[in-house]
Design a protein around this motif. Sequence first.
Motif, short mmCIF file in Angstrom:
data_model
loop_
_atom_site.label_atom_id
_atom_site.label_comp_id
_atom_site.label_asym_id
_atom_site.label_seq_id
_atom_site.Cartn_x
_atom_site.Cartn_y
_atom_site.Cartn_z
N ARG A 19 0.85 -1.19 0.00
CA ARG A 19 0.00 0.00 0.00
C ARG A 19 0.89 1.25 0.00
O ARG A 19 1.98 1.26 0.60
CB ARG A 19 -0.89 -0.01 1.25
N LEU A 20 0.43 2.28 -0.67
CA LEU A 20 1.19 3.54 -0.71
C LEU A 20 1.46 4.03 0.70
O LEU A 20 0.57 4.02 1.54
CB LEU A 20 0.41 4.58 -1.50
N TYR A 21 2.66 4.41 0.96
CA TYR A 21 3.14 4.96 2.24
C TYR A 21 3.25 3.91 3.34
O TYR A 21 3.58 4.24 4.47
CB TYR A 21 2.26 6.13 2.72
N ALA A 22 2.96 2.66 3.02
CA ALA A 22 3.12 1.61 4.01
C ALA A 22 4.59 1.25 4.14
O ALA A 22 5.35 1.43 3.18
CB ALA A 22 2.31 0.38 3.61
N PRO A 23 5.01 0.74 5.28
CA PRO A 23 6.41 0.33 5.41
C PRO A 23 6.74 -0.78 4.42
O PRO A 23 5.89 -1.60 4.08
CB PRO A 23 6.49 -0.19 6.84
N CYS A 24 7.98 -0.78 3.99
CA CYS A 24 8.44 -1.84 3.11
C CYS A 24 8.50 -3.14 3.91
O CYS A 24 9.02 -3.15 5.03
CB CYS A 24 9.81 -1.47 2.57
N PRO A 25 7.97 -4.23 3.39
CA PRO A 25 8.04 -5.49 4.13
C PRO A 25 9.47 -5.91 4.44
O PRO A 25 10.39 -5.64 3.67
CB PRO A 25 7.38 -6.49 3.17
N ARG A 26 9.64 -6.54 5.60
CA ARG A 26 10.95 -7.08 5.96
C ARG A 26 11.21 -8.42 5.30
O ARG A 26 12.36 -8.79 5.07
CB ARG A 26 11.04 -7.24 7.48
N LEU A 27 10.12 -9.14 5.05
CA LEU A 27 10.20 -10.46 4.45
C LEU A 27 9.20 -10.54 3.31
O LEU A 27 8.22 -9.80 3.29
CB LEU A 27 9.87 -11.54 5.49
N ILE A 28 9.41 -11.45 2.41
CA ILE A 28 8.46 -11.63 1.30
C ILE A 28 7.51 -12.77 1.58
O ILE A 28 6.83 -13.26 0.70
CB ILE A 28 9.19 -11.88 -0.03
N VAL A 29 7.43 -13.18 2.83
CA VAL A 29 6.64 -14.36 3.19
C VAL A 29 5.14 -14.10 3.18
O VAL A 29 4.36 -14.93 2.74
CB VAL A 29 7.08 -14.87 4.57
N TYR A 30 4.74 -12.92 3.65
CA TYR A 30 3.33 -12.66 3.93
C TYR A 30 2.66 -11.88 2.81
O TYR A 30 2.90 -10.69 2.62
CB TYR A 30 3.18 -11.92 5.26
N ALA A 31 1.77 -12.54 2.09
CA ALA A 31 1.03 -11.88 1.03
C ALA A 31 0.19 -10.73 1.57
O ALA A 31 -0.08 -9.77 0.85
CB ALA A 31 0.14 -12.89 0.31
N SER A 32 -0.21 -10.82 2.84
CA SER A 32 -1.05 -9.78 3.44
C SER A 32 -0.34 -8.43 3.54
O SER A 32 -0.99 -7.40 3.72
CB SER A 32 -1.50 -10.22 4.83
N GLU A 33 0.97 -8.41 3.41
CA GLU A 33 1.70 -7.15 3.48
C GLU A 33 1.74 -6.43 2.13
O GLU A 33 2.27 -5.34 2.02
CB GLU A 33 3.13 -7.40 3.96
N TYR A 34 1.16 -7.06 1.14
CA TYR A 34 1.11 -6.45 -0.19
C TYR A 34 -0.35 -6.14 -0.51
O TYR A 34 -1.24 -6.96 -0.29
CB TYR A 34 1.72 -7.39 -1.22
N PHE A 35 -0.56 -5.00 -1.07
CA PHE A 35 -1.94 -4.52 -1.29
C PHE A 35 -2.33 -4.54 -2.76
O PHE A 35 -3.48 -4.80 -3.09
CB PHE A 35 -2.08 -3.10 -0.72
N TYR A 36 -1.38 -4.25 -3.62
CA TYR A 36 -1.67 -4.17 -5.05
C TYR A 36 -1.13 -5.43 -5.74
O TYR A 36 0.02 -5.83 -5.52
CB TYR A 36 -1.04 -2.93 -5.67
N TRP A 37 -1.97 -6.00 -6.59
CA TRP A 37 -1.62 -7.23 -7.28
C TRP A 37 -1.97 -7.13 -8.76
O TRP A 37 -2.96 -6.48 -9.13
CB TRP A 37 -2.40 -8.41 -6.67
N GLY A 38 -1.20 -7.80 -9.57
CA GLY A 38 -1.55 -7.93 -10.96
C GLY A 38 -2.53 -9.07 -11.16
O GLY A 38 -2.93 -9.74 -10.21
N GLN A 39 -2.88 -9.30 -12.41
CA GLN A 39 -3.84 -10.35 -12.73
C GLN A 39 -3.19 -11.73 -12.83
O GLN A 39 -3.88 -12.74 -12.87
CB GLN A 39 -4.57 -10.02 -14.05
N GLY A 40 -1.86 -11.73 -12.87
CA GLY A 40 -1.14 -13.00 -12.93
C GLY A 40 -0.78 -13.41 -14.34
O GLY A 40 -1.44 -13.03 -15.32
#
Length: 125
Positions: A99-120
């Motif tokens: 999410r804009l202005y959210a802290p950068c994740p420390r790990l790439i483990v948790y999908a919940s820390e990412y807000f914007y997704w492509g269609q795949g």
Amino acid sequence: HVQLVESGGASVQAGGSLRLSCDYSRYTGTSDCMAWFRQVPGTEREGIAGFVMDGSAQYADSVKGRFTISKDNAKNTLYLLMSSLKPEDTAMYYCAAPRLYAPCPRLIVYASEYFYWGQGTQVTV
């Protein structure tokens, strides 16, 4: 609205290579915190490569040494170079951004820390 657009997925033979692209030109946040996830039907989305809080690129053990994440800010494009592909790499691949202005994740483990997704984009090995 924010849109991430993946491309480059294909069917390849085991041992082959593929490069995925993610156009983030409509994302106004920093590209320094973007990541790639993949998902097989019936399983949770798995973080496989991403840029994290300390500025480094992080990789899941399953792809370490075979996949490389990179970005070209001039082209607003995130890449995932995949080599030595295995049948177990078969999945839908997604790029993700926090999410804009959210802290950068420390790990790439948790999908919940990412807000914007492509269609795949589908990769089949």
